[in-house]
Design an enzyme around this catalytic site. Structure first.
Site, short mmCIF file in Angstrom:
data_model
loop_
_atom_site.label_atom_id
_atom_site.label_comp_id
_atom_site.label_asym_id
_atom_site.label_seq_id
_atom_site.Cartn_x
_atom_site.Cartn_y
_atom_site.Cartn_z
N GLU A 97 1.63 -0.15 -4.95
CA GLU A 97 0.67 0.89 -5.34
C GLU A 97 1.48 2.17 -5.53
OE1 GLU A 97 -3.31 3.22 -3.73
OE2 GLU A 97 -1.68 2.71 -2.37
N ASP A 113 0.83 -1.19 0.00
CA ASP A 113 0.00 0.00 0.00
C ASP A 113 0.88 1.26 0.00
OD1 ASP A 113 -2.78 1.03 0.49
OD2 ASP A 113 -1.84 1.86 2.27
C1 GLC Z 1 -4.18 3.08 -0.44
C2 GLC Z 1 -5.38 2.17 -0.39
C3 GLC Z 1 -6.55 2.96 0.13
C4 GLC Z 1 -6.22 3.44 1.52
C5 GLC Z 1 -4.94 4.25 1.52
C6 GLC Z 1 -4.43 4.48 2.91
O1 GLC Z 1 -4.32 4.09 -1.35
O2 GLC Z 1 -5.62 1.62 -1.65
O3 GLC Z 1 -7.73 2.21 0.14
O4 GLC Z 1 -7.27 4.23 1.99
O5 GLC Z 1 -3.91 3.58 0.84
O6 GLC Z 1 -3.93 3.30 3.46
#
Ligand code: GLC
Length: 533
Positions: free
Chosen positions: A278, A220
């Protein structure tokens, strides 16, 4: 359309790592299937549906966070990264899921959250109880405020979810105290990755799950852990929710690459394991840096998810996604939606047109070389639910934006499995978000035996992609195509045509392997795609 380019030698896919051309299925556990009637999906629910996932033809699961969490951000606020929340069935449910998925040749990847913890994590509680400057505070990012009484936050950073990225605490003696950084909700304090304890602990978490048999991780906010020296103010606060400027100083700092190298060293001890980051970075060169040979294996490229349904925009997204990974010899990834983004059916206009375009786009995506990520429910053609009552909204974005942004609940509505009325077999209780009665025609049960359903299209496409040699090769060649259309060819011989114009278009020579809408007299209708061999 012009002549086909030359065919390259087929690639032996058995010598490639499994994730190189895998179809990952993203399970948002709260919304997938509820086994115990509490209205929230859980891991036994996922296990019970493994037969469905096998039938669908997925190679791997990406399971969104299920670790111990007070659920201030749907589980992305982790209180213990090495335990499974009872809400999801505890550790045994995870072990069972891994074992049974593996028995069906389905890999399991977990979502880990390195950038922050929950404010209920023992470390954060210790930090609150300890004094400024202590070892306990140093695991997070605590600073004195600005202004005479320290009453102003240390800098001007906003949180991604709205409001300031800093919260002031009360010290143990009752006086107004330091501020801590949280790029997301206030219940998600950012960790200090300059502190070696943080990296050591994350390494323990990686090993904990890898030793339990997990096949890898979705990381993440993988562009977020390193913070810039001195935490300078943002020159202009232009970025919105998941729409970040590459130069936004809160993210994408060069030191993040050292963190990824450290993670990779650990993961490399487990030969088949994969990391998927991500990474909300647009610039191709900077994106490619994350997937260098000693960093992440894969990173989400969101260009296709952000592209409008036009041939030019889709082609541009494909070209750039390939260009970003090509120079570092990394594998491209493709995704149309996830738990943070509006569902594609709605993004492409909703209704029958939205569904037709989403069907076309999954064929396009599955025709591309690389790893494909499917968000649960996309295979049913689910739209976003944009009329959820205010009272049920749970995304922290809703509160933090002062009720100006409704947040992401609309793409997180539980899946409809069977029957004619909500909750469509999702739960025996009351689902945590209401399911629209109009979804009766979209249930798995309603679509499974229908040859022209979206579910059947997904199944056929994934099966063909897995078995046909025409999908070989990791390049594409563009064909010339009429305005509003695009066409490309894989070295193995597959041709994919997308008609994003508003008139039917002729198909190039070849046999139609699969089409998202039936070609009529050799013409592909608008808002459709076809595969030819
Ligand atoms: C990422 C996740 C999202 C979350 C954020 C904070 O972007 O995909 O759902 O709210 O991180 O952890």
């Amino acid at each position: 359309m012009t002549d086909a380019p030359a065919v390259a030698a087929p690639v032996d896919r058995t010598t490639q790592p499994w994730w190189r051309s895998a179809v990952f299925y993203q399970v948002y556990p709260r919304s997938f299937a509820d086994s115990n009637g509490d209205g929230v999906g859980d891991l036994r629910g996922v296990r019970d549906k493994l037969g469905y996932l096998e039938l669908l033809g997925v190679n791997a699961l990406w399971v969104c966070p299920v670790m111990r969490s007070p659920m201030a951000d749907g589980g992305y606020d982790v209180a213990d990264p090495r335990d499974i929340d009872e809400l999801f069935g505890g550790l045994t449910a995870m072990d069972d899921l891994i074992a049974e998925a593996h028995a069906r040749q389905i890999k399991v990847t977990m979502d880990l959250v390195p950038n922050h913890t929950s404010d209920q994590h023992p470390w954060f509680r210790e930090a609150l109880a300890a004094a400024p400057g202590s070892r306990e505070r140093d695991r997070y990012i605590f600073h004195d405020g600005r202004g005479p009484d320290g009453a102003e936050p240390p800098n001007n950073w906003p949180s991604i979810f709205g409001g300031p990225a800093w919260t002031r605490i009360t010290e143990q003696d009752g006086t107004p105290g330091q501020w801590y950084l949280h790029l997301f909700a206030r219940e998600q304090p950012d960790l200090n990755w300059d502190n070696p304890e943080v990296a050591d602990d994350f390494e323990q978490t990686l090993r904990f799950w890898l030793d339990r048999g997990v096949d890898g991780f979705r990381l993440d906010v993988a562009h977020g852990m390193a913070k810039p020296d001195g935490l300078p103010d943002l020159p202009a606060v232009a970025s919105g929710l998941f729409a970040l400027d590459d130069d936004d100083v809160r993210f994408n700092n060069p030191a993040v690459h050292d963190i990824h190298r450290r993670i990779r060293k650990v993961v490399d001890e487990y030969p088949d394991a994969v990391t998927i980051g991500e990474v909300w970075v647009t610039d191709n060169t900077r994106f490619g840096e994350y997937v260098r040979a000693d960093e992440l294996h894969l990173a989400f490229n969101f260009r296709l998810a952000e592209a409008p349904f036009t041939a030019a925009a889709v082609r541009d997204a494909i070209d750039n996604s390939l260009a970003a990974v090509g120079p570092v010899f990394a594998v491209p990834t493709w995704t149309l939606s996830n738990h943070d983004i509006e569902r594609e059916v709605t993004r492409y206009g909703g209704g029958a047109v939205g569904v037709a375009r989403a069907r076309a786009m999954i064929l396009l995506e599955l025709a591309l070389p690389g790893a494909v990520f499917i968000y649960n429910g996309a295979e049913l053609g689910l739209p976003n639910v944009d009329d959820l009552p205010d009272s049920v909204l749970q995304d922290p974005v809703w509160e933090r934006s002062g009720h100006t942004e409704r947040g992401r609940d609309g793409c997180r509505v539980p899946l409809p499995w069977e029957g004619a009325a909500p909750p469509f077999g999702f739960s025996t209780g009351s689902p945590w978000l209401p399911i629209p009665p109009e979804w009766a025609g979209l249930t798995v049960e309603a679509q499974l035996e229908e040859l022209d359903s979206t579910l059947s299209l997904y199944r056929m496409a994934m099966e063909l992609r897995a078995v046909r040699p025409e999908f070989d090769g990791d390049r594409i060649e563009w064909y010339g195509s009429p305005a509003g259309c695009l066409a490309f060819r894989r070295p193995g011989g597959l041709v994919c045509v997308l008609n994003a114009s508003d008139t039917p278009t002729s198909l190039p020579p070849g046999d139609v392997l699969l089409a998202s809408a039936l070609p009529d007299g050799g013409q592909l209708p608008p808002n459709a795609a076809a595969w030819l061999v």
